[in-house]
Design an enzyme around this catalytic site. Sequence first.
Site, PDB file in Angstrom:
ATOM      1  N   GLU A 132      -8.651   0.041  -2.955  1.00  0.00           N
ATOM      2  CA  GLU A 132      -9.516  -0.120  -1.791  1.00  0.00           C
ATOM      3  C   GLU A 132     -10.370   1.129  -1.596  1.00  0.00           C
ATOM      4  OE1 GLU A 132      -6.501  -2.739   1.054  1.00  0.00           O
ATOM      5  OE2 GLU A 132      -6.904  -0.650   1.538  1.00  0.00           O
ATOM      6  N   HIS A 164      -3.904  -4.740   7.709  1.00  0.00           N
ATOM      7  CA  HIS A 164      -4.030  -3.706   8.737  1.00  0.00           C
ATOM      8  C   HIS A 164      -3.140  -4.040   9.933  1.00  0.00           C
ATOM      9  CE1 HIS A 164      -6.282   0.023   9.657  1.00  0.00           C
ATOM     10  NE2 HIS A 164      -5.797  -0.225  10.857  1.00  0.00           N
ATOM     11  N   ASP A 165      -2.094  -3.243  10.074  1.00  0.00           N
ATOM     12  CA  ASP A 165      -1.124  -3.349  11.168  1.00  0.00           C
ATOM     13  C   ASP A 165      -0.281  -4.621  11.131  1.00  0.00           C
ATOM     14  OD1 ASP A 165      -1.880  -0.883  12.024  1.00  0.00           O
ATOM     15  OD2 ASP A 165      -2.976  -1.559  13.796  1.00  0.00           O
ATOM     16  N   HIS A 222      -4.246  11.724   0.714  1.00  0.00           N
ATOM     17  CA  HIS A 222      -3.009  11.014   0.340  1.00  0.00           C
ATOM     18  C   HIS A 222      -3.110  10.626  -1.141  1.00  0.00           C
ATOM     19  CE1 HIS A 222      -5.702   7.838   1.714  1.00  0.00           C
ATOM     20  NE2 HIS A 222      -5.482   8.124   2.977  1.00  0.00           N
ATOM     21  N   ARG A 239      -9.302   8.314  -0.732  1.00  0.00           N
ATOM     22  CA  ARG A 239     -10.430   8.752   0.076  1.00  0.00           C
ATOM     23  C   ARG A 239     -11.034  10.015  -0.529  1.00  0.00           C
ATOM     24  NH1 ARG A 239      -7.363   5.893   3.941  1.00  0.00           N
ATOM     25  NH2 ARG A 239      -8.681   4.586   5.259  1.00  0.00           N
ATOM     26  N   HIS A 253      -5.568   3.334  -1.554  1.00  0.00           N
ATOM     27  CA  HIS A 253      -6.861   3.535  -0.892  1.00  0.00           C
ATOM     28  C   HIS A 253      -7.226   5.016  -0.979  1.00  0.00           C
ATOM     29  CE1 HIS A 253      -9.607   2.293   2.694  1.00  0.00           C
ATOM     30  NE2 HIS A 253     -10.116   3.342   2.060  1.00  0.00           N
ATOM     31  N   ASN A 282       0.855  -1.184   0.000  1.00  0.00           N
ATOM     32  CA  ASN A 282       0.000   0.000   0.000  1.00  0.00           C
ATOM     33  C   ASN A 282       0.896   1.240   0.000  1.00  0.00           C
ATOM     34  OD1 ASN A 282      -1.616   2.245   0.893  1.00  0.00           O
ATOM     35  ND2 ASN A 282      -3.153   0.793   1.607  1.00  0.00           N
ATOM     36  N   THR A 303      -8.031   6.041   9.488  1.00  0.00           N
ATOM     37  CA  THR A 303      -7.729   4.783   8.817  1.00  0.00           C
ATOM     38  C   THR A 303      -8.913   3.860   9.005  1.00  0.00           C
ATOM     39  OG1 THR A 303      -6.092   3.001   8.598  1.00  0.00           O
ATOM     40  CG2 THR A 303      -6.608   3.747  10.834  1.00  0.00           C
ATOM     41  N   GLY A 318       1.044  -1.390   4.287  1.00  0.00           N
ATOM     42  CA  GLY A 318       1.478  -0.054   3.934  1.00  0.00           C
ATOM     43  C   GLY A 318       2.216   0.668   5.028  1.00  0.00           C
ATOM     44  N   HIS A 319       1.502   1.088   6.073  1.00  0.00           N
ATOM     45  CA  HIS A 319       2.080   1.949   7.096  1.00  0.00           C
ATOM     46  C   HIS A 319       3.320   1.330   7.727  1.00  0.00           C
ATOM     47  CE1 HIS A 319       2.129   5.057  10.195  1.00  0.00           C
ATOM     48  NE2 HIS A 319       2.362   4.090  11.066  1.00  0.00           N
TER      49      HIS A 319
END
Length: 237
Positions: free
Chosen positions: A70, A190-191, A50, A45, A43, A7, A100, A213-214
């Site tokens: 996404e 996620h995480d 971003h 938004r 993703h 991501n 998020t 991603g993060h």
Amino acid sequence: MTKLSVNINKIATLRNARGGNVPDLLQVAHDIQNFGAQGITIHPRPDERHIRYQDARDLKSVVYTEFNIEGNPQHNFIDLVLECQPTQVTLVPDAIGAITSNAGWDTVKHQQYLQEVIAEFKRNGIRTSIFVDPIPAMIDGAAQTGTDRIELYTEAFAHQYSLGNHAAIEPYVASAIRANELGLGINAGHDLSLDNIAFFKQNIPGLLEVSIGHALISEALYLGLDNVVNMYLNKLK
């Protein structure tokens, strides 16, 4: 081997913070694929804080692996996905303004809506995935929507794992088993990080893809992007 889709939202965040085109999102996407990642995830938004909608259009000609978009399937998002024709669309019920994603779909309550959206994407040859919590009823509900895959929302696992609670994997294992029984492909995200990805992969039967991603971009600040991508690939073998 479980595929790694990176991501790149955080790359866009960094670019947008200063204006201009540094770092170059398209070049980073190209490099990540050359480093070995099997997909690129974005993703976008509604506020485009971003990833911008134009980024999605521009990336179409750059992503030569799997392209995953996404988002919450509102009208503008649906139009964007149909225009870009990615490999996969992942439906996420994030509210406008959410920092998020923080919950999966209620696939029972929103079943008819999801059926309609998924049918439109599948008519256009786009693989579909639904972001869900590891709850049996949500897995069963997802199967009724016509989706190809689910994406397990892994924040709860990641948090508990960091506290030493390895039993937090259990609902994810049960959900994966149920998804396999129902013929649903399994993604996750996620995480997930270098600290927990190997344990997660080893315990989830039929895990096809992770979207990260993060954590990956943060780890790359210390270890280098090429190195980190390949560290994930090694852990996902």
